[in-house]
Design an enzyme around this catalytic site. Structure first.
Site, short mmCIF file in Angstrom:
data_model
loop_
_atom_site.label_atom_id
_atom_site.label_comp_id
_atom_site.label_asym_id
_atom_site.label_seq_id
_atom_site.Cartn_x
_atom_site.Cartn_y
_atom_site.Cartn_z
N HIS A 1 -26.80 56.72 11.78
CA HIS A 1 -25.97 55.58 12.18
C HIS A 1 -26.75 54.71 13.16
O HIS A 1 -26.84 55.03 14.35
CB HIS A 1 -24.64 56.07 12.79
CG HIS A 1 -23.73 54.97 13.20
ND1 HIS A 1 -22.86 55.09 14.27
CD2 HIS A 1 -23.56 53.71 12.73
CE1 HIS A 1 -22.19 53.95 14.42
NE2 HIS A 1 -22.61 53.11 13.50
N ASN B 1 -18.48 55.52 18.74
CA ASN B 1 -17.23 54.81 18.39
C ASN B 1 -15.99 55.61 18.76
O ASN B 1 -14.94 55.04 19.04
CB ASN B 1 -17.22 54.45 16.90
CG ASN B 1 -18.18 53.32 16.59
OD1 ASN B 1 -18.56 52.56 17.48
ND2 ASN B 1 -18.61 53.22 15.35
N SER C 1 -20.62 54.28 9.55
CA SER C 1 -20.14 54.38 10.93
C SER C 1 -18.83 55.14 11.00
O SER C 1 -18.32 55.40 12.08
CB SER C 1 -19.97 52.98 11.53
OG SER C 1 -19.08 52.23 10.73
N GLU D 1 -27.50 57.46 15.96
CA GLU D 1 -26.73 58.71 15.89
C GLU D 1 -27.17 59.44 14.62
O GLU D 1 -27.06 58.89 13.52
CB GLU D 1 -25.23 58.43 15.81
CG GLU D 1 -24.59 58.06 17.12
CD GLU D 1 -23.08 57.83 16.99
OE1 GLU D 1 -22.35 58.36 17.85
OE2 GLU D 1 -22.64 57.14 16.06
#
Length: 282
Positions: A140, A190, A119, A152
């Site tokens: 991800h 994120n 991540s 992702e």
């Protein structure tokens, strides 16, 4: 490339979640971890998760049996040799991931694709330590994997179009919705999410509103299922702080400075749900 067998390194939360998603979609899985106990725990978690779906009548007993039969647990990397794609889902440590990738290089046929479920670690940097940088990619997944639709797909500088196409198709076959992202700290989700959480801490520190009202505002005003402060408690305040510090060092932009209140709470050991106390008390 037809991906019929996926190898997964790591039987923890992410690894067993990915294993479940693959097995339910008809893909064979070899899930590897360092001990028989870790492997057994991962398989038991998948079984429990499928039992909950069975109870809700989302799957049948036959569906569960078929999915479980597709998962092979192992403590030996040799069992990964039949996979067309191997997904590394180990702990978020650069050194550990490099060690695993080097082990895989000596074992897997040259055409096998390798993905990392990282991540935060650079896909370009990880690809550079392998002998197959063009066949290396980021996948991800989001927690809990069986429930979350997003994957992702992160292209390193070296990732080939063929690798991207195969992994994109495979993610779609899992019933997921993949988005393609270039390699950069935090990728997309994120990168947006953690600074938003950090900003919620600034709002809290300035005394603009109570934690409950800040969270209610974001839930009702932005249609978020959980407020940013409650989410921070769930993720872990130490994790949020570590991510902000990575952004600050990687981007060199002061907008990524961590809120002093967030730092204070981490220093006090108030890390959220896992310690029973964060913004809220559990």
């Amino acid at each position: 490339m037809d991906i019929t067998t996926v190898g997964i390194i790591g039987a923890g939360t992410m690894g067993n979640g990915i294993a479940q998603a693959c097995a339910v979609s008809g893909i064979n899985v070899v899930m590897v971890d360092i001990s028989d106990a870790a492997v057994a725990k991962g398989i038991a978690t998948v079984s429990g998760s499928l039992d909950r779906l069975l109870k809700k009548e989302k799957i049948t007993a036959d569906d569960k049996a078929a999915a479980m039969a597709r998962i092979q647990g192992s403590t030996s990397y040799d069992d990964l040799k039949g996979a067309q794609l191997v997904i590394e889902a180990a702990t978020e440590s650069y050194d550990l991931k490099v060690k695993i990738l080097k082990q895989l290089d000596g074992l897997l046929a040259p055409e096998v694709l390798v993905a990392s479920n990282t991540s935060s670690i650079s896909i370009t940097k990880l690809a550079a330590v392998t002998t197959r940088p063009d066949r290396f990619i980021g996948m991800h997944f989001f927690n809990p994997v069986p429930m979350m639709a997003l994957v992702e797909i992160i292209r390193g500088l070296q990732t080939s179009d063929a690798t991207h196409a195969a992994v994109h198709a495979m993610a779609t076959a899992l019933g997921k919705t993949p988005i393609t992202v270039k390699n950069a700290p935090g990728f997309v989700v994120n990168r947006i999410l953690v600074p938003m959480i950090n900003e919620a801490f600034f709002v809290l520190a300035e005394g603009l509103a109570t934690p409950e009202d800040i969270d209610a505002g974001m839930k009702l005003g932005c249609n978020q299922p959980i407020g940013p402060l409650a989410l921070a408690d769930m993720v872990g305040l130490d994790v949020c702080l570590a991510v902000m510090e990575v952004y600050l060092s990687e981007f060199g932009d002061s907008k990524y400075r961590a809120c002093p209140l967030l730092k204070e709470m981490v220093a006090a050991g108030r890390l959220g749900r896992k310690t029973g106390q964060g913004v809220y008390t559990y």
